[in-house]
Design an enzyme around this catalytic site. Structure first.
Site, mmCIF file in Angstrom:
data_model
loop_
_atom_site.group_PDB
_atom_site.id
_atom_site.type_symbol
_atom_site.label_atom_id
_atom_site.label_comp_id
_atom_site.label_asym_id
_atom_site.label_seq_id
_atom_site.Cartn_x
_atom_site.Cartn_y
_atom_site.Cartn_z
ATOM 1 C CB ILE A 216 -0.956 0.012 1.220
ATOM 2 C CG1 ILE A 216 -1.719 -1.305 1.345
ATOM 3 C CG2 ILE A 216 -1.927 1.178 1.107
ATOM 4 C CD1 ILE A 216 -2.625 -1.398 2.562
ATOM 5 N N PRO A 217 1.450 1.587 -1.176
ATOM 6 C CG PRO A 217 2.069 1.819 -3.409
ATOM 7 C CD PRO A 217 1.392 0.891 -2.454
ATOM 8 C CG HIS A 218 0.898 5.566 2.306
ATOM 9 N ND1 HIS A 218 1.098 4.200 2.405
ATOM 10 C CD2 HIS A 218 1.267 6.078 3.487
ATOM 11 C CE1 HIS A 218 1.547 3.919 3.617
ATOM 12 N NE2 HIS A 218 1.673 5.049 4.296
ATOM 13 N N GLY A 219 2.261 8.533 0.344
ATOM 14 C CA GLY A 219 3.266 9.556 0.592
ATOM 15 C C GLY A 219 3.673 9.662 2.049
#
Length: 144
Positions: free
Chosen positions: A60-63
């Protein structure tokens, strides 16, 4: 605008590495107008700090926390990788990019994690043959 729509779901994708997979997830969010291009760099930066692979074939890539200024609206991108993508020795078959405004971030992360913690749901996601199938599964399990 829904945070989840068929134009933000990609099936049967391939990526050479986790960074390419993260950039793909970010590009979908960018194309949908949820983020600015700078947010994709922050997604890569987050991955370098700590892996966004959460287990059970899911990343779950996110900033980073500092990336909120690059988010225009809340949205998620969903990419199915049938062959998997190496995330530090673990294969991610589903990569779900998140851009969330305000307090929605944890709510969305939690909802996705709950859906994807079920082996049966992950099998359905990995074997889905349409974007709508994937959306239907999430919408039946999450309050979006």
């Amino acid at each position: 605008m829904s945070i989840m729509s068929t134009d933000k779901v990609k099936l049967n994708a391939t990526a050479n590495d986790k960074y390419e997979a993260i950039r793909m997830a970010g590009q979908i969010l960018l194309d949908a107008g949820h983020i600015t291009e700078a947010y994709i760099d922050k997604m890569i930066e987050r991955e370098e700090i700590v892996s966004t692979y959460v287990g059970n074939g899911l990343a779950i890539p996110h900033g980073t926390k500092e990336s909120k200024e690059f988010i225009n609206s809340t949205g998620i991108s969903i990419i199915q990788f049938p062959q998997g993508v190496d995330f530090n020795g673990e294969n991610a078959y589903m990569v779900i990019g998140i851009a969330a405004q305000g307090g929605e971030h944890m709510e969305i992360l939690t909802g996705i994690a709950v859906v994807c913690s079920e082996e049966e749901n992950m099998d359905k996601l990995r074997n889905a043959s349409s974007a709508q199938e994937i959306i239907d599964l999430f919408e039946s399990e999450m309050e979006l």
